[in-house]
Design a protein around this motif. Structure first.
Motif, short mmCIF file in Angstrom:
data_model
loop_
_atom_site.label_atom_id
_atom_site.label_comp_id
_atom_site.label_asym_id
_atom_site.label_seq_id
_atom_site.Cartn_x
_atom_site.Cartn_y
_atom_site.Cartn_z
N THR A 24 1.15 -1.06 -0.19
CA THR A 24 -0.30 0.10 -0.46
C THR A 24 0.92 1.36 0.55
N ASP A 74 -1.22 8.06 1.71
CA ASP A 74 -2.17 8.71 0.67
C ASP A 74 -2.05 9.13 -0.77
N SER A 123 -3.50 5.66 -8.03
CA SER A 123 -5.23 5.22 -8.13
C SER A 123 -5.66 5.07 -9.99
N GLU A 124 -5.00 6.66 -10.33
CA GLU A 124 -5.54 6.99 -11.94
C GLU A 124 -4.67 5.44 -13.05
N LYS A 149 -0.65 6.96 -3.02
CA LYS A 149 -2.57 6.65 -3.56
C LYS A 149 -2.58 6.94 -4.39
N GLN A 150 -3.26 8.30 -4.15
CA GLN A 150 -3.73 9.44 -4.98
C GLN A 150 -4.26 9.47 -6.16
N SER A 199 -4.01 2.36 -12.07
CA SER A 199 -4.97 0.84 -11.76
C SER A 199 -5.12 0.19 -12.53
N THR A 228 -2.64 -0.67 -8.75
CA THR A 228 -3.97 -0.72 -7.90
C THR A 228 -4.39 0.35 -7.48
N HIS A 229 -5.54 0.60 -7.17
CA HIS A 229 -6.42 1.23 -6.10
C HIS A 229 -4.92 1.88 -5.01
N ARG A 230 -5.07 1.04 -4.26
CA ARG A 230 -4.63 1.13 -3.20
C ARG A 230 -2.99 0.62 -2.79
#
Length: 401
Positions: free
Chosen positions: A198, A201, A208-209, A204-205, A211, A233-235
């Motif tokens: 993971t 934040d 996440s695009e 990750k944000q 993913s 991945t999204h995470r």
């Protein structure tokens, strides 16, 4: 049903190691019982490899395993090899194929492997009792007493094959470790292995695009290096390279990703500057990467969006450095929820590498994932299950009643 049924051996856990041990022990004439609280045998087998079970690896060797004692796995792996299990698969007419890097998968379904193991148990008379929760295990000086709601099962030999903590939704519990501690065994610290990372934040944000996007990379730290795919991945980060490296990663550490293995980014950027001087740096990255990754990665690194002709060698060197040595500091991992294995476990110092028997309690054996032996991604953990089960089964003794 008799309240106290006697067997030569009781095996706790109807997974890969437990079932494989059961039929081999029964084939030697032992009275064998396998007990498991699950509703279904081989649940982890069934979901592995996307439902096709990566049942072994053609290149399995001791170098593919992590353990506080790297020599422990050698004996079992040498006496029951990948070719032995492949022969069993072929005997049952199960079609299989190599996917990549020696990884062997069923052509049809992982159900074929579970059915094979249960058929072998049936053939040799090994009993498998599911939906059987264990209430207590004790040793009275002569035999083990395994108390369940369906009665007490008694045997002079007990095999613990109930796995680790990975994938609790499949019924994973710490029972094997608790049982080991009951008989004075040490448990080495456990943690999730072969698990996605993971990200913090903010990172990750941004990523996440991406993913679903996969890149072939080399992921490295001071302990290991893996050249395989990385998946956004999204995470955070997943894919084979990330799962592999997760087993060698500790919280708080940074690792390096070569996004262009086999390339010389500096040289190729200089060539592009000569050939296409009006091309922007961001567009140049699309020579190697999908557009959305090239743009986002360049933005993340805060590289100026200028023409290659206007890029100094110092800037190109910085870009090349980041492409070959992207530094990633994960927030953590997804933990046992999605981990394929559990690192750590029953300390091998207190087990015989030849028989898997406890040095502290005669007649007590530990096999499979509960032991501090963890394989790489790609069928290696199943091969440890088969090999440790075989070593145990060969050493179990016929007692009779």
């Amino acid at each position: 049903m008799s309240p106290r049924q006697k067997f030569d051996v009781v095996i706790i856990g109807a997974g890969a190691a437990g079932l494989h041990c059961a039929w081999q022990a029964a084939a030697r004439g032992l009275q064998v019982l396998v007990v498991d609280h699950a509703k279904q045998a081989g649940k982890k087998i069934l979901i592995s490899g996307g439902g096709r079970c990566n049942f072994t690896n053609m290149y399995a060797s001791p170098e593919n395993y992590l353990s506080a004692n790297p020599h422990f796995c050698k004996s079992a792996l040498s006496r029951y090899t990948q070719w032995d299990f492949i022969a069993l698969v072929e005997k049952h007419g199960i079609a299989y194929h190599e996917k990549t890097l020696g990884q062997l998968f069923c052509d049809n379904s992982a159900k074929d492997i579970v059915r094979m193991l249960l058929d072998e148990c049936d053939q040799y008379g090994a009993q498998v009792k599911l939906r059987t929760a264990i209430q207590d295990v004790s040793h009275d000086g002569a035999v083990f007493n395994v108390s369940t709601e369906q009665g007490t099962f008694v045997a002079p030999q007990l095999v613990v094959a109930c796995g680790g903590l990975s994938m609790p939704k499949l019924g994973a519990t710490p029972f094997g470790y608790q049982l080991a501690e009951q008989f004075r065994h040490r448990i080495l610290p456990v943690r999730a292995g072969l698990v996605p990372f993971t990200l913090h934040d903010d990172t990750k944000q941004a990523f996440s695009e991406l993913s679903g996007l996969s890149l072939d990379v080399v992921a490295s730290n001071d302990r290991a290096s893996f050249k395989e795919a990385m998946l956004f991945t999204h995470r955070g980060l997943s894919g084979p390279s990330m799962l592999q490296l997760s087993s060698y990663w500790h919280p708080g550490e940074t690792f390096s990703v070569d996004l262009l293995p086999g390339h010389d980014a500096m040289q190729e950027l200089q060539q592009l500057r000569q050939q296409k001087p009006k091309q922007s740096l961001h567009t140049a990255l699309q020579s190697w990467f999908p557009k959305r990754f090239a743009q986002l990665f360049a933005d993340q690194q805060q590289w100026p969006e200028r023409k290659l002709a206007d890029c100094s060698n110092a800037l190109l060197a910085e870009v090349a450095q980041q492409l070959h040595h992207w530094q990633v500091k994960p927030n953590g991992t997804e933990g046992y929820r999605t981990a394929e294995v559990t690192l750590g476990g029953v300390d091998t110092d207190d087990l015989s590498s030849k028989t898997m028997q406890s040095k502290l309690q005669p007649g007590l054996f530990f096999i499979g994932e509960v032991v501090d032996v963890t394989g790489w991604l790609g069928g290696y953990n199943f091969q440890w299950a088969w090999a440790s089960a075989h070593a145990c089964a060969e050493s179990l003794e016929f007692v009779g009643s």
